[in-house]
Write a protein that holds these residues in place. Structure first.
Motif, mmCIF file in Angstrom:
data_model
loop_
_atom_site.group_PDB
_atom_site.id
_atom_site.type_symbol
_atom_site.label_atom_id
_atom_site.label_comp_id
_atom_site.label_asym_id
_atom_site.label_seq_id
_atom_site.Cartn_x
_atom_site.Cartn_y
_atom_site.Cartn_z
ATOM 1 N N SER A 642 0.833 -1.200 0.000
ATOM 2 C CA SER A 642 0.000 0.000 0.000
ATOM 3 C C SER A 642 0.868 1.250 0.000
ATOM 4 O O SER A 642 1.908 1.294 0.660
ATOM 5 C CB SER A 642 -0.926 -0.005 1.220
ATOM 6 N N ARG A 643 0.419 2.264 -0.719
ATOM 7 C CA ARG A 643 1.199 3.487 -0.880
ATOM 8 C C ARG A 643 0.853 4.523 0.185
ATOM 9 O O ARG A 643 -0.206 4.490 0.804
ATOM 10 C CB ARG A 643 0.970 4.077 -2.274
ATOM 11 N N PHE A 644 1.785 5.427 0.367
ATOM 12 C CA PHE A 644 1.632 6.544 1.299
ATOM 13 C C PHE A 644 0.409 7.375 0.902
ATOM 14 O O PHE A 644 0.188 7.629 -0.289
ATOM 15 C CB PHE A 644 2.899 7.405 1.251
ATOM 16 N N PRO A 645 -0.425 7.803 1.867
ATOM 17 C CA PRO A 645 -0.257 7.665 3.325
ATOM 18 C C PRO A 645 -1.085 6.547 3.941
ATOM 19 O O PRO A 645 -1.230 6.483 5.156
ATOM 20 C CB PRO A 645 -0.768 9.013 3.818
ATOM 21 N N HIS A 646 -1.662 5.678 3.101
ATOM 22 C CA HIS A 646 -2.597 4.675 3.603
ATOM 23 C C HIS A 646 -1.849 3.380 3.920
ATOM 24 O O HIS A 646 -1.803 2.450 3.112
ATOM 25 C CB HIS A 646 -3.708 4.436 2.579
ATOM 26 N N VAL A 647 -1.268 3.328 5.109
ATOM 27 C CA VAL A 647 -0.555 2.139 5.567
ATOM 28 C C VAL A 647 -1.560 1.201 6.229
ATOM 29 O O VAL A 647 -2.318 1.627 7.111
ATOM 30 C CB VAL A 647 0.557 2.514 6.569
ATOM 31 N N PRO A 648 -1.637 -0.057 5.834
ATOM 32 C CA PRO A 648 -2.622 -0.970 6.446
ATOM 33 C C PRO A 648 -2.320 -1.198 7.924
ATOM 34 O O PRO A 648 -1.164 -1.149 8.363
ATOM 35 C CB PRO A 648 -2.462 -2.255 5.621
ATOM 36 N N ASN A 649 -3.368 -1.450 8.683
ATOM 37 C CA ASN A 649 -3.190 -1.688 10.114
ATOM 38 C C ASN A 649 -2.385 -2.945 10.392
ATOM 39 O O ASN A 649 -1.754 -3.065 11.450
ATOM 40 C CB ASN A 649 -4.561 -1.799 10.794
ATOM 41 N N ALA A 650 -2.415 -3.902 9.462
ATOM 42 C CA ALA A 650 -1.666 -5.138 9.677
ATOM 43 C C ALA A 650 -0.153 -4.915 9.637
ATOM 44 O O ALA A 650 0.608 -5.728 10.161
ATOM 45 C CB ALA A 650 -2.055 -6.182 8.627
ATOM 46 N N ASN A 651 0.280 -3.812 9.034
ATOM 47 C CA ASN A 651 1.713 -3.529 8.952
ATOM 48 C C ASN A 651 2.159 -2.847 10.249
ATOM 49 O O ASN A 651 1.966 -1.646 10.440
ATOM 50 C CB ASN A 651 2.006 -2.634 7.749
ATOM 51 N N GLN A 652 2.733 -3.620 11.147
ATOM 52 C CA GLN A 652 3.203 -3.101 12.428
ATOM 53 C C GLN A 652 4.688 -2.739 12.397
ATOM 54 O O GLN A 652 5.265 -2.427 13.440
ATOM 55 C CB GLN A 652 2.960 -4.144 13.523
ATOM 56 N N CYS A 653 5.299 -2.811 11.225
ATOM 57 C CA CYS A 653 6.741 -2.510 11.093
ATOM 58 C C CYS A 653 6.918 -1.425 10.029
ATOM 59 O O CYS A 653 7.328 -1.701 8.901
ATOM 60 C CB CYS A 653 7.532 -3.769 10.728
ATOM 61 N N MET A 654 6.578 -0.207 10.396
ATOM 62 C CA MET A 654 6.701 0.910 9.463
ATOM 63 C C MET A 654 8.171 1.268 9.247
ATOM 64 O O MET A 654 8.975 1.187 10.178
ATOM 65 C CB MET A 654 5.960 2.124 10.010
ATOM 66 N N THR A 655 8.519 1.663 8.054
ATOM 67 C CA THR A 655 9.884 2.103 7.801
ATOM 68 C C THR A 655 10.102 3.486 8.415
ATOM 69 O O THR A 655 9.143 4.264 8.577
ATOM 70 C CB THR A 655 10.161 2.168 6.296
#
Length: 725
Positions: A642-655
């Motif tokens: 998913s592209r910025f700024p819509h990061v999925p909630n399942a992604n708990q490891c943001m860069t």
């Protein structure tokens, strides 16, 4: 049902009734249901493992002959060595010494020796009728694979998957349900294979393929049980800590990532710091249902003053409690998602097996026992440690006693060099006593609403079984130990907590995953506020409009960076009414900001100075950032998701770069809302000054309004309200 068995509702503003008779019936039914389920599973296991073993020796004449040979060799070896197994005992002696067994074995061997292979096959296939013939054909086809546990399990799984694939067009979601059933099916087949190996391997010398190629050996089995029971005895006092590994990992991760210098703090420090705002964290209790209610999800709030809610009640905050732990509880998404939203046993099975429980049990008591205070004073122990020691000691002793009895049963075998009838006579009562202790404790745990059995609810093992079987503790008050998970199941915004406190100015940063701006989370919160009768939302620019139309307009206007809504606190005409305002800042990227480049990572100096940064860090736009795991992925061909700024909630490891860009976006979007809410002049529009206060229309309504804000007894207020109704 009988009048004494009916559940009496709680009167408005009153104390819930005990409903003791109803609670006894409900708890008995819950215990009976789980007992019947366990009995059915046990009977099914017995049928499956015996049929598998019979089919394994009925496929061919050679296997029939092998069955006769194996049984005869086993009986002969036991009689020659005079060393038996406790599992061979029936009454006062082994099963193979009974006259009926000897006659049946001799007749079977005589039949096999007197007939040819063709005669034996004809006898095996003699099943008249199409249905019975088809079942026999399937049975004989499967029998060739039954000696291998992996093949049987693979056959069952393959059948389930094929059925799910072929029926998916007719039944929506069937394939997904089949995938979740695979776990319990694998566990059941593994249990069948293990029990089958333990029961029949002493006779047939079959192996536990693919886990072991060795046949059953009594001495190795005794050593295995001894060390297993010993390890269980050592693990019981620390079981809750072992089960909470995921929660501690999550708590430490949040602490290192978001707390100043990666150091934890306590609620006491928050309260003592005059510069710290009044912090409120919300969670969800998923294992308690009030006796007069049917809701299994209750919101709970944490602050430096109190912990609780209107349904659960409030207790004084445990100020030495870790703030990182409460933050992890408020964000325990896996538990809340499964226990609150996907409330099915098949999902709970995976939650327990994979041990991805991010929530945890917390003490919830209005006052501590004197023993806890004495331990804290004399031993100088930490408050949490002293509390856990006192309240978990009885249930821990029961767990230790259960495994100690099993361990003693194994030690009784090691006392004798040879297995005898007296050895088995010493072992069996200990095993029966251990099983009786476990069954009794588990059944009585359903009656935890009684003070004498409340201590059983402090057992982590029993509470885990309750969660696995979807049992909710019912009582007039919650148990002393409650399980808390993510508060987003009811309210992802936190507005409800602020509305209960009637805050006049609220800023909401709406960070839910919503790329299409449907505002489903916000709409759900508005409905929940109306259901609890906390207040009404309106459009300050035109209160005649439906609030849903205002939300739709905001969703369509892609350049809008904020949404202003008004709140009228109070529901009934006799309530005290006041006005509040909420400014909503949504995680969205206006078209005018889409061409902005990726900027350098935020530093402490940038935050303190507040200066805007126009420097380009990469030759890359923010909209090209994807939800990867590290910054190198953005430039090395792994920039997918998913592209910025819509990061999925399942992604708990943001860069780091994604987090940096989100922070900068939030700073740019929140400016107008912060300025509007911080101004000294009133936020309300001019028309709001000319609204007549509800309750001032008639003399009776004015009297109700006056009494609702005075010290008038509740009974008098109810009487006047009924007259008005």
């Amino acid at each position: 049902c009988l009048p004494c068995c009916r559940r009496r509702p709680t009167p408005p503003g009153g104390v819930p009734h005990g409903n003791l008779v109803w609670l006894f019936g409900h708890s008995s039914l819950a215990a009976l249901t789980r007992a019947v389920f366990l009995i059915v599973i046990s009977l099914l296991m017995v049928v499956v493992l015996t049929d598998l073993e019979i089919w394994a020796y009925n496929a061919t004449p050679e296997r029939v002959l092998n069955r006769a040979t194996v049984c005869e060799a086993y009986i002969q070896s036991r009689r020659e060595t005079s060393v038996g197994l406790c599992s061979d005992l029936e009454g006062d002696g082994p099963w193979y010494n009974r006259p009926s067994v000897n006659q049946s074995a001799a007749a079977f061997i005589e039949f096999v020796d007197a007939n040819s292979n063709e005669t034996i096959l004809d006898y095996m296939h003699e099943t008249p009728g199409f249905v019975r013939g088809s079942l026999t054909y399937i049975r004989l086809g499967v029998a060739g694979m039954t000696t291998s546990l992996s093949k049987v399990t693979s056959l069952c799984l393959g059948t389930l998957i094929l059925v799910g694939i072929f029926l998916q067009p007719f039944f929506s979601g069937l394939f997904a349900q089949v995938l979740f059933i695979i776990g319990p099916t694998v566990l059941f087949m593994l249990s069948v294979g293990f029990v089958r190996w333990r029961v029949f391997s002493p006779v047939t010398a079959q192996s536990l393929h693919p886990f072991s190629s060795q046949a059953f050996d009594q001495s190795n089995w005794d050593q295995f049980l001894f060390w297993t029971y010993l390890a269980d005895v050592l693990i019981v006092p620390f079981y809750q800590g072992i089960r909470g590994t995921m929660h501690r990992f999550y708590s430490i991760s949040l602490q290192k990532a978001y707390f100043a210098k990666g150091e934890d703090t306590t609620w006491n420090d928050i309260k003592a710091n005059m510069f710290c705002p009044f912090l409120i964290l919300t969670g969800t209790v998923n294992d308690y249902v009030r006796v007069d209610d049917e809701r299994a999800i209750h919101e709970i709030s944490f602050s430096s003053l109190h912990t609780g809610s209107d349904v659960l009640g409030y207790v004084r905050a445990r100020r030495p409690q870790s703030l990182a732990k409460c933050t992890a509880l408020a964000g325990a998404a896996t538990d809340a998602f499964i226990l609150g939203m996907l409330d099915r046993i098949r999902y709970r099975f995976w939650l327990e097996v994979l041990n991805v429980c991010m929530g945890d049990f917390i003490p919830f008591r209005r006052r501590e026992r004197p023993l806890v205070k004495a331990i804290r004073r004399r031993v100088k122990a930490a408050p949490l440690w002293a509390t856990q020691f006192v309240y978990r000691l009885p249930s821990t002793v029961l767990g230790l006693l259960f495994y100690a009895l099993l361990l003693a049963s194994e030690l009784s075998i090691h006392r004798d060099e040879r297995m005898t009838v007296s050895t088995c006579a010493r072992q069996r009562p200990l095993i029966y006593l251990a099983l009786a202790l476990f069954v009794t404790s588990f059944i009585l745990s359903f009656y935890g609403f009684l003070p004498c059995f409340k201590f059983l609810l402090h057992s982590p093992g029993i509470r885990q079984l309750h969660q696995l079987t979807r049992y909710y503790h019912r009582a007039t008050r919650p148990p002393n130990l409650i399980y808390v998970t993510d508060g987003g199941v009811q309210d992802c915004t936190g507005i409800l907590q602020l509305m209960r406190r009637r805050r006049e100015r609220i800023v909401l940063v709406l960070g839910a995953e919503d790329p299409t701006s449907e505002l489903l989370v916000l709409r759900s919160t508005l409905e929940q506020a109306a259901a609890e009768r906390l207040g009404s939302f309106y459009d300050p620019t035109d209160p005649r409009r439906d609030i849903r139309a205002t939300l739709d307009d905001f969703g369509r206007d892609e350049e809008a960076t904020e949404l202003h809504l008004g709140i009228q606190y109070g529901w009934w005409a006799c309530d005290q009414h006041s006005t509040g305002h909420v400014f909503i800042i949504k995680n969205r990227l206006p078209p005018s900001m889409e061409d902005r480049p990726v900027r350098p990572l935020l530093m402490k100096e940038d935050i303190l100075s507040g200066k805007a940064c126009s420097e380009e860090f990469w030759d890359m736009k923010q909209t090209q950032l994807a939800s990867c795991c590290c910054d190198c992925c953005h430039t090395s061909g792994l920039n997918f998701g998913s592209r910025f700024p819509h990061v999925p909630n399942a992604n708990q490891c943001m860069t780091p770069q994604m987090f940096n860009s989100l922070c900068r976006l939030g700073y740019d979007l929140s400016g107008p809302a912060v300025q509007a809410i911080a101004k000294q002049s009133p936020i309300a529009d001019i028309w709001e000054d000319h609204v007549t206060e509800p309750g001032a229309g008639s003399p009776l309504q004015s009297e109700i309004f006056r009494m609702s804000h005075s010290s008038t007894p509740v009974s008098a207020r109810r009487k006047l309200w009924r007259c008005n109704s």
